[in-house]
Design a protein around this motif. Structure first.
Motif, PDB file in Angstrom:
ATOM      1  N   GLU A  21       0.839  -1.181   0.000  1.00 18.71           N
ATOM      2  CA  GLU A  21       0.000   0.000   0.000  1.00 18.71           C
ATOM      3  C   GLU A  21       0.885   1.246   0.000  1.00 18.71           C
ATOM      4  O   GLU A  21       1.883   1.316   0.697  1.00 18.71           O
ATOM      5  CB  GLU A  21      -0.904   0.023   1.237  1.00 18.71           C
ATOM      6  CG  GLU A  21      -1.921  -1.088   1.251  1.00 18.71           C
ATOM      7  CD  GLU A  21      -2.840  -0.971   2.445  1.00 18.71           C
ATOM      8  OE1 GLU A  21      -2.608  -0.050   3.256  1.00 18.71           O
ATOM      9  OE2 GLU A  21      -3.777  -1.775   2.555  1.00 18.71           O
ATOM     10  N   ASP A  89      -3.684   6.271   8.322  1.00 16.11           N
ATOM     11  CA  ASP A  89      -4.086   5.272   9.319  1.00 16.11           C
ATOM     12  C   ASP A  89      -4.685   5.878  10.584  1.00 16.11           C
ATOM     13  O   ASP A  89      -5.495   5.231  11.247  1.00 16.11           O
ATOM     14  CB  ASP A  89      -2.879   4.407   9.716  1.00 16.11           C
ATOM     15  CG  ASP A  89      -2.299   3.673   8.525  1.00 16.11           C
ATOM     16  OD1 ASP A  89      -3.067   3.360   7.596  1.00 16.11           O
ATOM     17  OD2 ASP A  89      -1.080   3.427   8.519  1.00 16.11           O
ATOM     18  N   SER A 105     -10.563   4.064  12.696  1.00 19.46           N
ATOM     19  CA  SER A 105     -11.708   3.183  12.963  1.00 19.46           C
ATOM     20  C   SER A 105     -12.460   3.576  14.230  1.00 19.46           C
ATOM     21  O   SER A 105     -13.650   3.288  14.366  1.00 19.46           O
ATOM     22  CB  SER A 105     -11.231   1.727  13.091  1.00 19.46           C
ATOM     23  OG  SER A 105     -10.363   1.579  14.205  1.00 19.46           O
ATOM     24  N   ASN A 185     -10.989   6.087   5.382  1.00 19.96           N
ATOM     25  CA  ASN A 185      -9.919   5.222   5.885  1.00 19.96           C
ATOM     26  C   ASN A 185     -10.312   4.356   7.073  1.00 19.96           C
ATOM     27  O   ASN A 185      -9.491   3.586   7.563  1.00 19.96           O
ATOM     28  CB  ASN A 185      -8.704   6.073   6.284  1.00 19.96           C
ATOM     29  CG  ASN A 185      -8.099   6.805   5.105  1.00 19.96           C
ATOM     30  OD1 ASN A 185      -7.798   6.208   4.078  1.00 19.96           O
ATOM     31  ND2 ASN A 185      -7.920   8.105   5.245  1.00 19.96           N
ATOM     32  N   SER A 187     -12.030   1.719   7.344  1.00 13.65           N
ATOM     33  CA  SER A 187     -12.029   0.279   7.106  1.00 13.65           C
ATOM     34  C   SER A 187     -10.638  -0.282   6.827  1.00 13.65           C
ATOM     35  O   SER A 187     -10.495  -1.503   6.685  1.00 13.65           O
ATOM     36  CB  SER A 187     -12.956  -0.043   5.926  1.00 13.65           C
ATOM     37  OG  SER A 187     -12.525   0.614   4.751  1.00 13.65           O
ATOM     38  N   ARG A 188      -9.630   0.557   6.748  1.00 15.81           N
ATOM     39  CA  ARG A 188      -8.275   0.060   6.486  1.00 15.81           C
ATOM     40  C   ARG A 188      -7.796  -0.817   7.634  1.00 15.81           C
ATOM     41  O   ARG A 188      -8.083  -0.553   8.803  1.00 15.81           O
ATOM     42  CB  ARG A 188      -7.307   1.227   6.298  1.00 15.81           C
ATOM     43  CG  ARG A 188      -7.483   1.994   4.998  1.00 15.81           C
ATOM     44  CD  ARG A 188      -6.670   3.278   5.028  1.00 15.81           C
ATOM     45  NE  ARG A 188      -5.288   3.032   5.387  1.00 15.81           N
ATOM     46  CZ  ARG A 188      -4.322   2.781   4.513  1.00 15.81           C
ATOM     47  NH1 ARG A 188      -4.602   2.740   3.224  1.00 15.81           N
ATOM     48  NH2 ARG A 188      -3.089   2.585   4.909  1.00 15.81           N
ATOM     49  N   GLU A 189      -7.056  -1.861   7.302  1.00 12.87           N
ATOM     50  CA  GLU A 189      -6.557  -2.786   8.335  1.00 12.87           C
ATOM     51  C   GLU A 189      -5.614  -2.071   9.293  1.00 12.87           C
ATOM     52  O   GLU A 189      -5.621  -2.323  10.506  1.00 12.87           O
ATOM     53  CB  GLU A 189      -5.846  -3.959   7.669  1.00 12.87           C
ATOM     54  CG  GLU A 189      -5.337  -4.998   8.646  1.00 12.87           C
ATOM     55  CD  GLU A 189      -4.669  -6.178   7.961  1.00 12.87           C
ATOM     56  OE1 GLU A 189      -4.133  -7.044   8.677  1.00 12.87           O
ATOM     57  OE2 GLU A 189      -4.693  -6.229   6.708  1.00 12.87           O
ATOM     58  N   ALA A 190      -4.788  -1.177   8.745  1.00 10.39           N
ATOM     59  CA  ALA A 190      -3.821  -0.470   9.581  1.00 10.39           C
ATOM     60  C   ALA A 190      -4.464   0.644  10.396  1.00 10.39           C
ATOM     61  O   ALA A 190      -3.799   1.243  11.243  1.00 10.39           O
ATOM     62  CB  ALA A 190      -2.701   0.110   8.716  1.00 10.39           C
ATOM     63  N   GLN A 192      -7.080   0.268  12.429  1.00 13.63           N
ATOM     64  CA  GLN A 192      -7.857  -0.291  13.525  1.00 13.63           C
ATOM     65  C   GLN A 192      -7.139  -0.049  14.853  1.00 13.63           C
ATOM     66  O   GLN A 192      -5.909  -0.039  14.914  1.00 13.63           O
ATOM     67  CB  GLN A 192      -8.079  -1.796  13.316  1.00 13.63           C
ATOM     68  CG  GLN A 192      -8.642  -2.154  11.949  1.00 13.63           C
ATOM     69  CD  GLN A 192      -9.946  -1.451  11.649  1.00 13.63           C
ATOM     70  OE1 GLN A 192     -10.894  -1.518  12.440  1.00 13.63           O
ATOM     71  NE2 GLN A 192     -10.025  -0.771  10.513  1.00 13.63           N
TER      72      GLN A 192
END
Length: 221
Positions: A21, A89, A105, A185, A187-190, A192
């Motif tokens: 990414e 993030d 998140s 952003n 929903s981005r994994e990073a 959370q």
């Protein structure tokens, strides 16, 4: 001597690695008025305090030293230190005495009433670096009314968010940008995680030390 199986395994194509990414630099928001005011106050304090340290007699140099030790960190905390860092993030809010790190998140909302605020984890944190100016809001409202009167059908670029002119108060525009970043952003994994709050002991410690020294000097007389 190699077996046919070994040759087949060595020549098998490798699966392509997923692309990394892209990394984006944080957007930084500060109050230009606060920075200017802080620099002027520090210059004034250095002039008066330095003069008392050099020319003062008796307890005066000690009082000047204690006063500078107490007041300089406080001035820096409320003028130069506040900043908001918005990355892909997380949102990092640097307030006078605390630094709050908020993964996107957990950000529940960003709003600007009489002050700019971010809601996260059931708590509300002020954004000291993005002050709300009622005067700028009134000026933007007048410009919007004037533009609407000149072009009631909204055909000019001033009526569109992506146009050349944005008839919005700066703080309100920044809040809109932060709200959009949170929505894009979250929903981005990073992105959370939970809110993290850290006290600015590098500001609090010298200010408290200066205040204690002042108290001792006044008590001793």
């Amino acid at each position: 001597m190699t077996s046919p199986d070994d040759d087949h395994s060595s020549s098998a194509p490798r699966e392509p690695e997923p692309p990394e990414e892209p990394q984006y630099a944080d957007r930084v928001f500060r109050s230009s008025g606060g920075i200017v005011g802080g620099v002027l106050l520090l210059a004034l304090g250095a002039w008066l305090g330095g003069d008392a340290l050099v020319r003062g007699e008796g307890r005066t140099p000690w009082l000047a030293l204690a006063g500078l030790l107490c007041l300089v960190p406080v001035v820096v905390a409320f003028t130069l230190r506040p900043a908001v860092f918005a990355g892909a993030d997380r949102l990092r809010v640097r307030n006078p005495f605390r630094t709050i790190t908020l993964p996107w998140s957990c950000v529940e909302g960003v709003r600007a009433g009489y002050s700019s605020e971010v809601l996260a984890g059931g708590a509300t944190y002020q954004l000291w670096a993005i002050p709300v100016s009622l005067r700028q809001r009134k000026r933007a409202a007048r410009q919007q009314s004037r533009a609407a009167a000149e072009d009631p059908f909204g055909r000019t670029s001033a009526h569109t968010r992506g146009g050349d002119v944005e008839l919005r108060a700066p703080a309100d525009q920044i809040i809109d940008d932060l709200r959009e970043l949170a929505e894009d952003n979250a929903s981005r994994e990073a992105a959370q995680g939970e809110p993290e709050v850290r006290w600015a002991f590098e500001v609090l410690a010298p200010a408290v030390a200066g205040a204690v020294l002042l108290a001792v000097l006044f008590l001793v007389g």
